[in-house]
Structures are given as C-alpha cells and as structure tokens.
Design a protein around this motif. Structure first.
Motif, mmCIF file in Angstrom:
data_model
loop_
_atom_site.group_PDB
_atom_site.id
_atom_site.type_symbol
_atom_site.label_atom_id
_atom_site.label_comp_id
_atom_site.label_asym_id
_atom_site.label_seq_id
_atom_site.Cartn_x
_atom_site.Cartn_y
_atom_site.Cartn_z
ATOM 1 N N ILE A 1 1.445 6.622 -6.773
ATOM 2 C CA ILE A 1 0.286 7.458 -7.074
ATOM 3 C C ILE A 1 0.674 8.928 -6.953
ATOM 4 N N SER A 2 1.425 9.268 -5.900
ATOM 5 C CA SER A 2 1.838 10.667 -5.714
ATOM 6 C C SER A 2 2.783 11.124 -6.823
ATOM 7 N N THR B 1 -6.173 -0.354 -8.104
ATOM 8 C CA THR B 1 -5.076 0.526 -8.497
ATOM 9 C C THR B 1 -4.713 0.214 -9.939
ATOM 10 N N ARG C 1 0.838 -1.204 0.000
ATOM 11 C CA ARG C 1 0.000 0.000 0.000
ATOM 12 C C ARG C 1 0.872 1.252 0.000
ATOM 13 N N ARG C 2 1.898 1.254 0.838
ATOM 14 C CA ARG C 2 2.789 2.422 0.908
ATOM 15 C C ARG C 2 3.529 2.629 -0.415
ATOM 16 N N GLY D 1 -5.298 5.474 -8.091
ATOM 17 C CA GLY D 1 -6.220 4.661 -7.312
ATOM 18 C C GLY D 1 -7.644 5.022 -7.676
ATOM 19 N N GLN E 1 -4.812 13.788 -6.236
ATOM 20 C CA GLN E 1 -5.178 13.321 -4.905
ATOM 21 C C GLN E 1 -4.641 14.269 -3.846
ATOM 22 N N GLN F 1 2.439 1.724 -3.384
ATOM 23 C CA GLN F 1 1.444 2.213 -4.345
ATOM 24 C C GLN F 1 1.134 3.685 -4.100
ATOM 25 N N GLU F 2 1.026 4.091 -2.832
ATOM 26 C CA GLU F 2 0.756 5.501 -2.535
ATOM 27 C C GLU F 2 1.888 6.395 -3.049
ATOM 28 N N SER G 1 -2.973 13.822 -1.204
ATOM 29 C CA SER G 1 -1.611 13.562 -0.731
ATOM 30 C C SER G 1 -0.565 13.719 -1.832
#
Length: 144
Positions: A54-55, A67, A47-48, A61, A101, A50-51, A103
C-alpha cells in the motif's frame, strides 16, 4: 545470505500475482487468512506485507471493504539531490492533501536557490508521494 523476512516474501508473492495478471487493477484480494494459509504465514505477516505494498502504491486499502489492487498511476521522472532530500512518512495533513495514506512514503525535497553573489533568494519545499515518482539520477549539490 540471510533468509528474507516472511512479510517481504509474502509481498513478493502478491506483487508477482499482480505482474502475472492473476489479479487486475480494481480486483479485491482474498482475505488475509486465505493468503496466510497459501503462504504458510500468519495474518499479521500478511497485513505487514499488504501495508508495504500500500505504501508503494501497488495496493489500496478500503476501510470496511478489504484490500484491492491499485490502479496504475503515471509516474513522474525526477532528479533528486542526495544532499537535500529526505524520505519520510507523511504527516496526517500532508497525507490528506496528497490523497495518500498517513503511513505512505514520501520524498521531501528542500531547495534553496542562490543569487550570483551566493545569497539565498528563494526556498522551496516539495513533497512527492514515493509511489508516484521514479528517481532517475542524483545530482550532488554543494554550496560554492
């Protein structure tokens, strides 16, 4: 040399699969459990990773769906002033206006333009999604 944190290692694996066209833009990634099993890590590490991607605009997501590999976006070449720009997270309203997003990383540039006499005559606040720009070079800024 210290070992790379697991989430960065997983992010590198995911990024490499995209570069090698294992996954194409628009493709849905396997579940976090499946990726975690393949990489020997837990779902929170995936998850981290992927985040992070994404950033950076590599993944996107979709709530309730999963995702996906993000469509490549054209990147703008910009010049930045190291004395005046600040990389920050984007507040909710700003993120909404930019279509990113909350974040996601942004570069916030504050500029002040001066007259020939050295008086400030105009200011500008510029916010760019970090995933859409590439820093080409830095120009040192100083007041005379």
């Amino acid at each position: 040399m210290p070992e790379q944190p697991p989430y960065l290692r997983v992010a590198d694996v995911l990024r490499q699969r995209i570069v090698e066209h294992v996954w194409e833009p628009g493709d849905r990634l396997p579940s976090r459990a499946q990726i975690g099993e393949e990489c020997g890590v837990g779902e929170n590490v995936v998850r981290r990773a992927q985040e992070l991607l994404i950033s950076q605009g590599v993944l996107e997501g979709r709530a309730g769906s999963g995702t996906y590999v993000a469509e490549p976006r054209p990147r703008v070449r910009v010049v930045r002033s190291s004395a005046r720009e600040q990389p920050t997270g984007s507040p909710y309203e700003e993120a909404s206006l930019l279509g990113i997003q909350k974040s996601a990383l942004v570069t916030h540039i504050k500029r002040t333009y001066y007259s020939d006499q050295g008086r400030p005559v105009e200011t500008a606040d510029i916010v760019l999604p970090a995933a859409l720009c590439e820093i080409v070079y830095e120009v040192p800024i100083g007041r005379q």
